[in-house]
Design a protein around this motif. Sequence first.
Motif, PDB file in Angstrom:
ATOM      1  N   LEU A 155       0.811  -1.215   0.000  1.00  0.00           N
ATOM      2  CA  LEU A 155       0.000   0.000   0.000  1.00  0.00           C
ATOM      3  C   LEU A 155       0.849   1.271   0.000  1.00  0.00           C
ATOM      4  N   PHE A 156       2.116   1.147   0.357  1.00  0.00           N
ATOM      5  CA  PHE A 156       2.989   2.307   0.478  1.00  0.00           C
ATOM      6  C   PHE A 156       3.956   2.449  -0.699  1.00  0.00           C
ATOM      7  N   GLU A 157       3.805   1.605  -1.705  1.00  0.00           N
ATOM      8  CA  GLU A 157       4.604   1.752  -2.922  1.00  0.00           C
ATOM      9  C   GLU A 157       4.102   2.989  -3.669  1.00  0.00           C
ATOM     10  N   PRO A 158       5.000   3.766  -4.285  1.00  0.00           N
ATOM     11  CA  PRO A 158       4.604   5.045  -4.899  1.00  0.00           C
ATOM     12  C   PRO A 158       3.420   4.951  -5.867  1.00  0.00           C
ATOM     13  N   ASP A 159       3.410   3.982  -6.764  1.00  0.00           N
ATOM     14  CA  ASP A 159       2.307   3.869  -7.729  1.00  0.00           C
ATOM     15  C   ASP A 159       0.984   3.581  -7.029  1.00  0.00           C
ATOM     16  N   VAL A 160       1.024   2.705  -6.048  1.00  0.00           N
ATOM     17  CA  VAL A 160      -0.194   2.339  -5.321  1.00  0.00           C
ATOM     18  C   VAL A 160      -0.683   3.524  -4.499  1.00  0.00           C
ATOM     19  N   SER A 161       0.231   4.221  -3.856  1.00  0.00           N
ATOM     20  CA  SER A 161      -0.147   5.388  -3.058  1.00  0.00           C
ATOM     21  C   SER A 161      -0.854   6.430  -3.913  1.00  0.00           C
ATOM     22  N   GLU A 162      -0.353   6.652  -5.117  1.00  0.00           N
ATOM     23  CA  GLU A 162      -0.975   7.621  -6.025  1.00  0.00           C
ATOM     24  C   GLU A 162      -2.370   7.146  -6.448  1.00  0.00           C
ATOM     25  N   ASP A 163      -2.509   5.866  -6.757  1.00  0.00           N
ATOM     26  CA  ASP A 163      -3.828   5.312  -7.119  1.00  0.00           C
ATOM     27  C   ASP A 163      -4.806   5.454  -5.954  1.00  0.00           C
ATOM     28  N   LEU A 164      -4.346   5.156  -4.743  1.00  0.00           N
ATOM     29  CA  LEU A 164      -5.215   5.274  -3.567  1.00  0.00           C
ATOM     30  C   LEU A 164      -5.634   6.725  -3.343  1.00  0.00           C
TER      31      LEU A 164
END
Length: 90
Positions: free
Chosen positions: A51-60
């Motif tokens: 959940l804290f990976e940059p791409d995932v954080s941006e999607d969230l």
Amino acid sequence: MQQESLRLVNSNGQISIGKKYAGKTFSVIDMGDGILQLKEGTFIPKSEEWLFEPDVSEDLKRAIEWAEHHEPKETDLEELGKQVPNDDEC
């Protein structure tokens, strides 16, 4: 400011460091030679690290922004079922 104090480890291997730290999470690092380092922080379970990976954080972030501007609505399960391919189409 550095402060030094003495603490006694009890028979259960526990040490009290003061009520101001009650309920907080610490990492305990054994530096060797009888040196322990305590660092207050936040624990992220291994299963939630993604959940804290940059791409995932941006999607969230985008998903949360969208949800803040769109009211929830009832899902028409029959209509949704029509969008799912059946076994013959897979």
